[in-house]
Design a protein around this motif. Structure first.
Motif, PDB file in Angstrom:
ATOM      1  N   VAL A 267      57.579   4.475 100.435  1.00 53.46           N
ATOM      2  CA  VAL A 267      56.498   4.643 101.408  1.00 53.46           C
ATOM      3  C   VAL A 267      55.095   4.622 100.818  1.00 53.46           C
ATOM      4  O   VAL A 267      54.119   4.683 101.576  1.00 53.46           O
ATOM      5  CB  VAL A 267      56.680   5.966 102.194  1.00 53.46           C
ATOM      6  CG1 VAL A 267      58.053   6.031 102.833  1.00 53.46           C
ATOM      7  CG2 VAL A 267      56.429   7.194 101.312  1.00 53.46           C
ATOM      8  N   CYS A 326      55.701   0.552 109.641  1.00 51.08           N
ATOM      9  CA  CYS A 326      55.265   1.948 109.782  1.00 51.08           C
ATOM     10  C   CYS A 326      56.391   2.819 110.343  1.00 51.08           C
ATOM     11  O   CYS A 326      56.549   3.978 109.924  1.00 51.08           O
ATOM     12  CB  CYS A 326      54.042   2.024 110.690  1.00 51.08           C
ATOM     13  SG  CYS A 326      52.517   1.425 109.915  1.00 51.08           S
ATOM     14  N   GLU A 327      57.163   2.294 111.281  1.00 48.86           N
ATOM     15  CA  GLU A 327      58.285   3.055 111.848  1.00 48.86           C
ATOM     16  C   GLU A 327      59.290   3.408 110.748  1.00 48.86           C
ATOM     17  O   GLU A 327      59.790   4.534 110.675  1.00 48.86           O
ATOM     18  CB  GLU A 327      58.973   2.237 112.934  1.00 48.86           C
ATOM     19  CG  GLU A 327      58.204   2.141 114.235  1.00 48.86           C
ATOM     20  CD  GLU A 327      58.397   3.369 115.100  1.00 48.86           C
ATOM     21  OE1 GLU A 327      59.346   4.137 114.854  1.00 48.86           O
ATOM     22  OE2 GLU A 327      57.587   3.581 116.018  1.00 48.86           O
ATOM     23  N   ALA A 330      57.747   6.074 108.515  1.00 52.99           N
ATOM     24  CA  ALA A 330      57.758   7.368 109.186  1.00 52.99           C
ATOM     25  C   ALA A 330      59.143   7.998 109.126  1.00 52.99           C
ATOM     26  O   ALA A 330      59.279   9.216 108.939  1.00 52.99           O
ATOM     27  CB  ALA A 330      57.304   7.215 110.638  1.00 52.99           C
ATOM     28  N   LEU A 363      51.205   6.913 112.159  1.00 51.72           N
ATOM     29  CA  LEU A 363      52.308   7.666 111.558  1.00 51.72           C
ATOM     30  C   LEU A 363      52.455   9.102 112.050  1.00 51.72           C
ATOM     31  O   LEU A 363      53.572   9.590 112.197  1.00 51.72           O
ATOM     32  CB  LEU A 363      52.149   7.697 110.038  1.00 51.72           C
ATOM     33  CG  LEU A 363      52.466   6.431 109.245  1.00 51.72           C
ATOM     34  CD1 LEU A 363      52.416   6.743 107.753  1.00 51.72           C
ATOM     35  CD2 LEU A 363      53.817   5.862 109.611  1.00 51.72           C
ATOM     36  N   ARG A 364      51.355   9.808 112.288  1.00 49.64           N
ATOM     37  CA  ARG A 364      51.441  11.256 112.445  1.00 49.64           C
ATOM     38  C   ARG A 364      52.364  11.695 113.589  1.00 49.64           C
ATOM     39  O   ARG A 364      53.289  12.499 113.391  1.00 49.64           O
ATOM     40  CB  ARG A 364      50.055  11.872 112.663  1.00 49.64           C
ATOM     41  CG  ARG A 364      50.069  13.405 112.592  1.00 49.64           C
ATOM     42  CD  ARG A 364      48.850  14.024 113.225  1.00 49.64           C
ATOM     43  NE  ARG A 364      48.754  13.748 114.651  1.00 49.64           N
ATOM     44  CZ  ARG A 364      49.458  14.394 115.582  1.00 49.64           C
ATOM     45  NH1 ARG A 364      50.306  15.345 115.243  1.00 49.64           N
ATOM     46  NH2 ARG A 364      49.324  14.086 116.855  1.00 49.64           N
ATOM     47  N   ARG A 366      54.578  10.051 115.177  1.00 49.41           N
ATOM     48  CA  ARG A 366      55.950   9.577 114.978  1.00 49.41           C
ATOM     49  C   ARG A 366      56.694  10.475 113.991  1.00 49.41           C
ATOM     50  O   ARG A 366      57.863  10.827 114.212  1.00 49.41           O
ATOM     51  CB  ARG A 366      55.929   8.133 114.480  1.00 49.41           C
ATOM     52  CG  ARG A 366      57.314   7.505 114.325  1.00 49.41           C
ATOM     53  CD  ARG A 366      58.048   7.507 115.638  1.00 49.41           C
ATOM     54  NE  ARG A 366      59.381   6.900 115.528  1.00 49.41           N
ATOM     55  CZ  ARG A 366      60.388   7.197 116.320  1.00 49.41           C
ATOM     56  NH1 ARG A 366      60.238   8.101 117.288  1.00 49.41           N
ATOM     57  NH2 ARG A 366      61.554   6.605 116.171  1.00 49.41           N
ATOM     58  N   ILE A 367      56.024  10.856 112.904  1.00 47.06           N
ATOM     59  CA  ILE A 367      56.654  11.755 111.931  1.00 47.06           C
ATOM     60  C   ILE A 367      56.992  13.091 112.586  1.00 47.06           C
ATOM     61  O   ILE A 367      58.085  13.637 112.399  1.00 47.06           O
ATOM     62  CB  ILE A 367      55.727  11.959 110.720  1.00 47.06           C
ATOM     63  CG1 ILE A 367      55.613  10.659 109.908  1.00 47.06           C
ATOM     64  CG2 ILE A 367      56.231  13.094 109.826  1.00 47.06           C
ATOM     65  CD1 ILE A 367      54.570  10.717 108.811  1.00 47.06           C
TER      66      ILE A 367
END
Length: 419
Positions: A267, A326-327, A330, A363-364, A366-367
Motif C-alpha cells: 500500500v 484504492c479499494e 483500503a 480511503l478514509r 472506506r477504511i
C-alpha cells in the motif's frame, strides 16, 4: 490532573507541574486555582510562579473576581517567550516546523530530501534550513529550547543513532542526534517518526476521547504510532510501530523481507503508482518501474511524489482504475488495523503523514467501514477512523512537541535518586 509535592528537592518538578496547568488554561489561572489543581501549598505556588515570572515564561494577566474581597490575578503562559524546532526526515521530503511555547505552529517549511547518500551533506542542509527558518521569523537562538527530529526507524534512542532505515540509502548507523546538535548548536531530541506523530496528536488534542488510539502514518513508508491510557508506547528499544510487515494477503507479492503479502509493500505510495501505471491509469514512466514483487531499491521518490498526486486526483475524479486500486489498498490497510485494534483494544485511528491528505477523500471512509465490518474484529465498541487535523507537518510538529514536553511536562521519573 498531576499532583505536586511540597519538597524543596523537587523544585524543578513542581515548576513543571505549575507550568503545565497554566499552559492548559488559555485564559489563565489564579494562584489559588493553581494550588487547588496541583495540590501544592500556597507558599510553594507563590515561589514557583515568582520564578516563572522572572524568567518571562508567564505573565500576570487579567483579574478574576470570586465573591467579595480582592480580585485574583490570573497568570498566563507567554507563548512567544520560547520556541522549539521540529524536523521530519522522510526519504521524499524534509519538513521543518517552528513551534511556540503553546505548541502552535508559527511557521513551517518543506524541502525535497537531498539526493546525496552522504548523511553529512543532508545534515548540513538541515542545519542551514533551521537557521534560515529562525532568521525569517526573527527568533533569537537564545529563545530556542532545542530541536526535535523525527526519522524513520529503526533507531538506537539511547545513543541517538539512526540504524538502518530501509528507504534511506547510505544512512546506516548515523549518529544523527549528535551530528545535528553539533551542526545547529542546539540540544537535539531524536524520535521515531510514527511515535512523533502520535506525540503531536496528544499534545494538540488531549481530550479523553484520545486516551487510546493508533496513528496510521502514511508517508514514503507506513507505520503506526500507539497510545494506550494517554501514554505513547515506545517499546523496549523505542522502535514500536513498524506495522509494514503485518501479513494481509497470503498469496500476495514477495516482500523484501522474504514473506508474502506484507501490508507495507502493498500500500505504500510508490506501489500504488506502479499499479496505476500498469493499469493504464497513469502514463508510463521509467522512474517507478521496480517490479511489483521486487525490492524497493533505487526508487525516484521525487517523481513518485508527483505521480502519486496525479493518481490521487484520478481517484478523486472517480476514475474506475484508480478507484479499484484504492479499494484494494483500503482492504489491506483495514485488515492490518483490525489486528492492531484487536491487540490493544483502541477505539480511534488517526491517519496522517506526507501522503495521506491527498488520498484521504477516497480511503478514509472506506477504511472505517471495512474495519467496522471485518468479522475478525473483536472489540464491540465503535472504532473511529479520522484524519489528523495537523496535516502533513504532523511528524515535524511532534518532534517539536517532544522538545516542549521535556521542558513543560512534569516527569515523576525525575524524582528518582540515582544510585
Amino acid at each position: 490532573m498531576r499532583r505536586g509535592h511540597n519538597l524543596l528537592a523537587v523544585g524543578d518538578y513542581n515548576q513543571a507541574v505549575v507550568l503545565d496547568v497554566i499552559r492548559r488554561a488559555p485564559l489563565g489561572l489564579s494562584r489559588v486555582e493553581i494550588a487547588s489543581d496541583t495540590g501544592l501549598s500556597a507558599q510553594t505556588v507563590s515561589n514557583v510562579t515568582r520564578r516563572l515570572l522572572d524568567t518571562g515564561l508567564v505573565r500576570e494577566g487579567g483579574k478574576l473576581i470570586v465573591g467579595p474581597g480582592k480580585p485574583r490575578t490570573l497568570l498566563q503562559l507567554v507563548t512567544t517567550s520560547r520556541y522549539a524546532v521540529g524536523v521530519h526526515l522522510d526519504p521524499t521530503v524534509v519538513t521543518y516546523a517552528l513551534l511556540d511555547l503553546a505548541g502552535d505552529v508559527v511557521a513551517d517549511h518543506r524541502t525535497l530530501t537531498p539526493s546525496a547518500a552522504d548523511p553529512d551533506t543532508v545534515i548540513a542542509v538541515m542545519a542551514e534550513e533551521v537557521r534560515a527558518l529562525l532568521a525569517r521569523e526573527g527568533v533569537a537562538p537564545e529563545r530556542v529550547l532545542g530541536v526535535g527530529i523525527a526519522a524513520p526507524g529503526p533507531l538506537d534512542s539511547a545513543q541517538g543513532i539512526l540504524l538502518d532505515p530501509p528507504l534511506l540509502e547510505g544512512w546506516q548507523h548515523v549518529p544523527l542526534r549528535e551530528a545535528l546538535a553539533r551542526a545547529t548548536g542546539f540540544p537535539v531530541v531524536l524520535e521515531k517518526d510514527v511515535t512523533a506523530a502520535a506525540v503531536a496528536e496528544l499534545w494538540v488534542d488531549s481530550d479523553e476521547d484520545r486516551d487510546n488510539f493508533a496513528f496510521f502514518y502514511y508517508g514514503t513508508g507506513i507505520g503506526i504510532g500507539l497510545v494506550v491510557d494517554h501514554d505513547v508506547l515506545r517499546g523496549a528499544s523505542d522502535n514500536a510501530g513498524d506495522m509494514g510487515h503485518l501479513m494481509v494477503q497470503a498469496d500476495g507479492p514477495v516482500c523484501g523481507c522474504g514473506r508474502r503479502g506484507c501490508v507495507g509493500d502493498l500500500v505504500v505510495p510508490y506501489r500504488l503508482v506502479q499499479r496505476a501505471v500498469t493499469a493504464g491509469v497513469l502514463g508510463p514512466t521509467a522512474s517507478v518501474d521496480t517490479p511489483l514483487d521486487g525490492p524497493a531499491e533505487h526508487i525516484d521518490f521525487d517523481e513518485t511524489d508527483r505521480r502519486f498526486t496525479e493518481f490521487a486526483a484520478a481517484a478523486g475524479r472517480g476514475d474506475a482504475g484508480a478507484v479499484a486500486i484504492c479499494e484494494e489498498a483500503a482492504t489491506h490497510i483495514a485488515r492490518a488495523l483490525v489486528s492492531v485494534v484487536n491487540l490493544l483494544d483502541i477505539d480511534h485511528v488517526v491517519c496522517g503523514g506526507p501522503f495521506w491528505r491527498r488520498i484521504a477523500p477516497v480511503l478514509r471512509e472506506r477504511i472505517e467501514a471495512l474495519v467496522a465490518g471485518d468479522p475478525a474484529l473483536i472489540p464491540r465498541h465503535p472504532v473511529a477512523v479520522e484524519s489528523s487535523t495537523i496535516g502533513e507537518d504532523v511528524a515535524a510538529v511532534g518532534a517539536g512537541c517532544l522538545v516542549l514536553d521535556q521542558t513543560l511536562s512534569p516527569r515523576p521519573s525525575a524524582l528518582l535518586i540515582a544510585g
